[in-house]
Each structure stands twice: as C-alpha cells, then as structure tokens.
Design an enzyme around this catalytic site. Structure first.
Site, PDB file in Angstrom:
ATOM      1  N   ALA A 254       0.758  -1.005  -0.195  1.00  0.00           N
ATOM      2  CA  ALA A 254      -0.004  -0.027  -0.196  1.00  0.00           C
ATOM      3  C   ALA A 254       0.883   1.308   0.042  1.00  0.00           C
ATOM      4  O   ALA A 254       1.870   1.135   0.707  1.00  0.00           O
ATOM      5  CB  ALA A 254      -0.918   0.043   1.220  1.00  0.00           C
ATOM      6  N   ASP A 255       0.559   1.923  -0.826  1.00  0.00           N
ATOM      7  CA  ASP A 255       1.057   3.620  -0.790  1.00  0.00           C
ATOM      8  C   ASP A 255       0.538   4.559   0.167  1.00  0.00           C
ATOM      9  O   ASP A 255       0.887   5.247   0.672  1.00  0.00           O
ATOM     10  CB  ASP A 255       1.399   4.050  -2.229  1.00  0.00           C
ATOM     11  N   ARG A 256      -0.797   4.339   0.441  1.00  0.00           N
ATOM     12  CA  ARG A 256      -1.639   5.095   1.196  1.00  0.00           C
ATOM     13  C   ARG A 256      -2.800   4.223   1.604  1.00  0.00           C
ATOM     14  O   ARG A 256      -3.548   3.987   0.586  1.00  0.00           O
ATOM     15  CB  ARG A 256      -1.895   6.313   0.690  1.00  0.00           C
TER      16      ARG A 256
END
Length: 417
Positions: free
Chosen positions: A275-277
C-alpha cells in the site's frame, strides 16, 4: 551480494541502490543532499513507500552531518530542516509514509528547540529520529510477515485443532464428523514490488510471502509484470529468484485466467499487495492494476490481503476518493528501455536501447496508482496485527493507533462542531 538492500547507511553516508539498472546490474549511488534524494525518488531509482521515506529523511540527515552549520541558531536550523522536508515531500505525492515521517520529524525538532538553545541539539535530534525510522522499518516488516503468514494459515485451517483429539462438527443426522486440518501448502499472487527493495529489508507483502516460504507453508508465488514500469518483472522476480522461492511471472492481464484455470491445482489462496496510502476507512491506494486484481480475487473466492505498516495509514484522509493520484510520463507506455540481448541470448549490460512499442502520437493516460475500495479487501495486516472491521464494514484503526486517532480523527471531529 551480502543481501538485498535498497539502502545502505552509516552516519554521514547514504548509498541507494539504482533500481533502474536491475535485474542486470547491482549498483549503488551515493546520495549526499536532499536534492539528490529528490531526484533519486522522482526518477524511481528508489521506490516503494517505506524506502522513499527512508531515503528522503536520511539524505537530509547526511546533509546535517557533513555541511557546516557552525553559525546556525536554533531557529535558523529548524527553518532549514523544515524547508528541506517540505521540498522532499513533493517527490512522490501518493505515498503517505514520507508525509508521516516528515510530520514526526518536524515535531522532533520543534521539541528539541524548546528544550535547548543549541542548534547542534536540534541537528542531533533530527539525525537520531531519521535513523530510528530506518531501524523501526525492518522490525515492522518482520512483524507484518509473521502476522500475515499466521492470518493466511488460519484461513487455510479455519477450525481449531486441539492436540490429538481434533475438532468436530455435527451432521444433520446427529453424527459427529471430525474436521481435519488442511495441510496443503498454499500459493499466492503479488503485484508490483514490496520486498527488500521497497523497504529497509524483508518487505511487506513480499515479506509475508518470504515468511510463508520460511515456515514451509508456501507452494508457489506468482508475480505480475506490473506494467507499465515493470516493477514485478524487473524487481519482484529478481527478489524471488534471489531468495530461491518457487515463483512464476505472469503479465497483468493473465491473472483472471490463472485464477480460473489453476486455483485448485496450485491452491491459490490469496492475492497479497502492499500500500502506498490507506485511507481512514480502509480504501487503499497502490500500484495501478491493484483494483482490478481485487475484483478478480473477489469473483474467484480468493482472499485479497493488504500488507501495510501503520506509517502507510492516513487517518486524515477519510476515503479513497480524497487520495491524490500521481500521473506518470507518457513514454512509459509507448517506449521501453533496457540492456540489449545479443544473438546468443546473453544480456549485454554495456549496451542499452530504448525501443518504441506503440504509435508514438497516441494519447496516453498513465496513472501510477489506483484505489481499491475497502469492501474488496479481506484483511489489512500491519506490524500490530490484523485490523478489525467496524460495524459498518470499514476498517477500524483506532485500536492499533489510539494516540494518532485521538490527535487526528477526534481532533478533526471536535473542530467541526
């Protein structure tokens, strides 16, 4: 090689692996300034949300060690650090680890400035805090790997087995039927690169796969090519081969066919992504193509797992619709570059070529990330364990992040009143 590392750091010196040269060359660049770190991140010589935060914050630490700040005051030192951090924040806007690291470091130097009238104290506080981000990331990754492997093993064997007695259920006729533990090894699919090359070591989603392999629970790992930047074929495949994990590379568009044709044969049990965010409700921004894999996994009854450190969780963003998505250059879709393969099949790393793979005048839409709705995610695994769901079905981060929840969510709710 002495192990895969995206970053090598000793105080005053930062080396960053140039991932654009992988898998054919393994070379480190020295990063001495914030500007050089910005360029390394922006050009994707380093990528992966945790690694981005580590490189950005440590590059500034290297500056603070090596440059002359003998005439700095506490205020001017704080201003310098804050300005550099604001600059670095713009290198990759979607990944939230960097934003969270910057927020933490600004608090650290603010507190240091209140407790001392020496600029050197502010510098030392920053350097130690940046170094701790690096140290904590590896511990975090190992915990995610363990919790993720345990979660998937429970899904494989959902009934508790008690010693030699076992667990029983009752048939419609009243007969007790023993429920045997399923000891089949599982296969999984992963997307993009979430291993040692994207973190300080071990990895998040790939860290779970590595842990499954170490526990002898893994039959096979499938990795997607991850177009258009090919992090899967260039980096994840490289890591899997390096770690001697049984693995197969597929194109992004083959996932549905893989699930339909080989799910039972290979016991494909999960799609595991990083996940990046992660927004407050659990909506997750990750490499483009993740959303499509979640839809396919849901259709085929395959668990869809997000592996994310709490540093990737953004409590101030309510849902995925509020996440800023980065767009990349058009040539990433229309051209490809790499080392030349000679007639004999050998890769010649001294010869590079850029090749057109599409009509060069065609319009291009190239988002780097997409957002997977929380409803399609079966579990979010953090270094603190599995995140539970609220009564509404969204993911509830309050229990694992009580202090941040109070400071960010409850404060925001109070201010709206």
């Amino acid at each position: 090689m002495d192990g895969l590392q995206a970053v090598r750091y000793t105080r005053g010196r930062l080396l960053v692996l140039d991932q654009l040269r992988l898998p054919h060359e393994y070379e480190y660049d020295e990063v001495q300034t914030s500007e050089e770190a910005f360029d390394a991140i922006r050009s994707m010589r380093v990528r992966g949300a945790p690694a981005i935060a580590i490189v950005a914050t440590l590059a500034l630490a290297v500056e603070l060690v090596n440059q002359d700040f003998s005439s700095a005051t506490v205020v001017s030192q704080q201003d310098y650090i804050n300005q550099k951090l604001d600059y670095l924040k713009g290198s990759r806007p979607t990944a939230v680890d960097l934003t969270n690291a910057i927020s933490l470091l600004k608090q650290v130097i603010a507190h240091a400035g209140q407790s001392s009238n020496e600029a050197a104290t502010v510098r030392e506080a920053y350097i130690k805090a940046a170094e701790k981000i690096l140290q904590d990331d590896l511990t975090t990754n190992l915990a995610i790997g363990r919790y993720g492997a345990e979660y998937l093993r429970r899904q494989q064997s959902p009934f508790d087995i008690v010693d030699e007695v076992g667990c029983f259920t009752t048939s419609s006729s009243g007969e007790q039927i023993a429920l045997e533990k399923d000891d089949r090894k599982m296969s999984v699919l992963t997307h993009c690169n979430t291993g040692a090359l994207a973190t300080s070591g071990h990895g998040t989603a790939l860290g779970i796969i590595r842990t499954l392999h170490n526990m002898d629970y893994l039959e096979h790992a499938f990795c997607t090519e991850t177009r258009p930047y090919n992090q899967g074929s260039r980096l994840t495949a490289f890591e899997l081969v390096y770690e001697n994990i049984p693995a197969t590379l597929i194109t992004d568009s083959m996932a549905g066919a893989l699930f339909a044709q080989r799910k039972e044969e290979k016991n494909i049990s999960a799609v595991i992504v990083g996940a990046d965010r992660v927004a407050r409700n659990g909506d997750t921004a990750n490499k483009i193509g993740t959303y499509g894999l979640a839809v396919l996994a849901n259709y085929h009854g395959i668990k869809f797992i997000v592996a994310a450190p709490t540093t990737s969780i953004d409590l101030e963003t309510a849902s995925g619709k509020d996440i800023q998505i980065e767009f990349r250059a058009r040539h990433e879709l229309t051209q490809i570059s790499g080392a030349v393969v000679e007639v004999d099949g050998m890769v010649n790393t001294s010869k590079k070529a850029r090749v057109a793979i599409a009509e060069q005048k065609i319009d291009v839409w190239n988002p780097a990330f997409d957002v997977t709705p929380y409803r399609l995610i079966d579990a979010i695994i953090t270094e603190k364990g599995e995140v539970v769901r609220s009564k509404t079905g969204t993911f509830d981060f309050q229990a694992i992040m009580p202090e941040r929840w109070t400071a960010q969510v409850e404060k925001e709710a109070h201010e709206r009143i």
